[in-house]
Design a protein around this motif. Structure first.
Motif, PDB file in Angstrom:
ATOM      1  N   UNK A   1       0.822  -1.208   0.000  1.00 11.22           N
ATOM      2  CA  UNK A   1       0.000   0.000   0.000  1.00 11.22           C
ATOM      3  C   UNK A   1       0.863   1.268   0.000  1.00 11.22           C
ATOM      4  N   UNK A   2       0.226   2.382  -0.251  1.00 11.20           N
ATOM      5  CA  UNK A   2       0.919   3.670  -0.170  1.00 11.20           C
ATOM      6  C   UNK A   2       1.440   3.901   1.243  1.00 11.20           C
ATOM      7  N   UNK A   3       0.692   3.372   2.238  1.00  9.92           N
ATOM      8  CA  UNK A   3       1.124   3.535   3.630  1.00  9.92           C
ATOM      9  C   UNK A   3       2.439   2.796   3.865  1.00  9.92           C
ATOM     10  N   UNK A   4       2.541   1.598   3.322  1.00  5.55           N
ATOM     11  CA  UNK A   4       3.781   0.826   3.474  1.00  5.55           C
ATOM     12  C   UNK A   4       4.939   1.544   2.797  1.00  5.55           C
ATOM     13  N   UNK A   5       4.661   2.092   1.618  1.00  7.18           N
ATOM     14  CA  UNK A   5       5.686   2.844   0.893  1.00  7.18           C
ATOM     15  C   UNK A   5       6.134   4.046   1.734  1.00  7.18           C
TER      16      UNK A   5
ATOM     17  N   UNK B   1       9.482  11.458  -4.991  1.00 10.24           N
ATOM     18  CA  UNK B   1       8.374  11.359  -5.952  1.00 10.24           C
ATOM     19  C   UNK B   1       8.264   9.910  -6.400  1.00 10.24           C
ATOM     20  N   UNK B   2       7.045   9.385  -6.411  1.00  8.68           N
ATOM     21  CA  UNK B   2       6.889   7.983  -6.806  1.00  8.68           C
ATOM     22  C   UNK B   2       5.657   7.824  -7.679  1.00  8.68           C
ATOM     23  N   UNK B   3       5.749   6.863  -8.576  1.00  8.82           N
ATOM     24  CA  UNK B   3       4.636   6.554  -9.479  1.00  8.82           C
ATOM     25  C   UNK B   3       4.029   5.222  -9.055  1.00  8.82           C
ATOM     26  N   UNK B   4       2.734   5.222  -8.715  1.00  5.37           N
ATOM     27  CA  UNK B   4       2.077   3.991  -8.267  1.00  5.37           C
ATOM     28  C   UNK B   4       1.447   3.189  -9.411  1.00  5.37           C
ATOM     29  N   UNK B   5       1.541   3.718 -10.622  1.00  3.10           N
ATOM     30  CA  UNK B   5       0.717   3.184 -11.709  1.00  3.10           C
ATOM     31  C   UNK B   5       1.296   1.948 -12.371  1.00  3.10           C
ATOM     32  N   UNK B   6       0.404   1.204 -13.004  1.00  3.22           N
ATOM     33  CA  UNK B   6       0.813   0.072 -13.836  1.00  3.22           C
ATOM     34  C   UNK B   6       1.267   0.606 -15.190  1.00  3.22           C
TER      35      UNK B   6
END
Ligand code: MG
Ligand code: ZN
Length: 183
Positions: free
Chosen positions: A61-65, A87-92
């Motif tokens: 999850x974003x929380x873990x990240x 900065x991070x991209x969560x997308x597929x």
């Protein structure tokens, strides 16, 4: 100077195709934290741009990240430096976003977060070709490290060069070179 770092394989241990899913799996490479702290203490801005499609895939999850990135920031702070932006991209890949490297969205996000006019002349340090391609499009100077996926990437560059890419064994060696140049 702004120095933008890829995360996996540059700052922390990583094998190609892996996902770092748990905070305890996020393990800094030898010397990487100190390298960031040294660059920061010398007055450079240090930011991180990382593809994290594991979020979009539901692996973590974003929380873990956020826990991993808090740990990164804390370790660097303990060494007397700071990370100026993550900065991070969560997308597929299939989502076609503009932030996933080799897109430049994350780099633009960093530029804006740090209120810079341009990324021209900034450094992009990565272990994958996609990092370098993103940096090239954004006008960055390019550095490849031989950690993580770096050796494979170096081989690939021999077949299909990508402009000027400085190659270092590790983030620590990159930091040594930068600090010598600007002293
Ligand atoms: Mg990487
Ligand atoms: Zn994205």
């Amino acid at each position: 100077m702004l120095i933008i770092l890829d995360r996996d394989g540059v700052i922390n241990a990583y094998e190609d195709g892996d996902y770092i899913c748990r905070p305890e799996d996020w393990i800094p490479l030898p010397g990487s934290i100190e390298a960031i702290a040294r660059l920061s203490r010398a007055g450079h801005k240090v930011a991180v741009a990382t593809n994290q499609s594991g979020v979009g895939r539901g692996f973590y999850t974003e929380q873990t990240l956020a826990v991993m990135h808090d740990r990164l920031r804390e370790l660097v702070q303990r060494s007397g430096g700071q990370i100026d932006h993550v900065a991070w991209c969560p997308h597929l890949p299939s989502e076609g976003c503009d932030c996933r490297k080799p897109g430049t969205g994350l780099l633009v996000q960093i530029r804006d977060a740090l209120a810079l006019d341009t990324l021209d002349g900034s450094w992009l340090v990565g272990d994958s070709r996609t990092d370098l391609e993103a940096g090239q499009k954004a006008g960055c100077q390019l550095a490849l490290v031989r950690t993580g996926n770096g050796r494979n990437t170096e081989e690939g560059l021999k077949m299909a060069p990508l402009g000027t890419v400085d190659v270092f064994n590790s983030l620590s060696e990159f930091a040594n070179a930068i600090l010598q140049r600007t002293d």
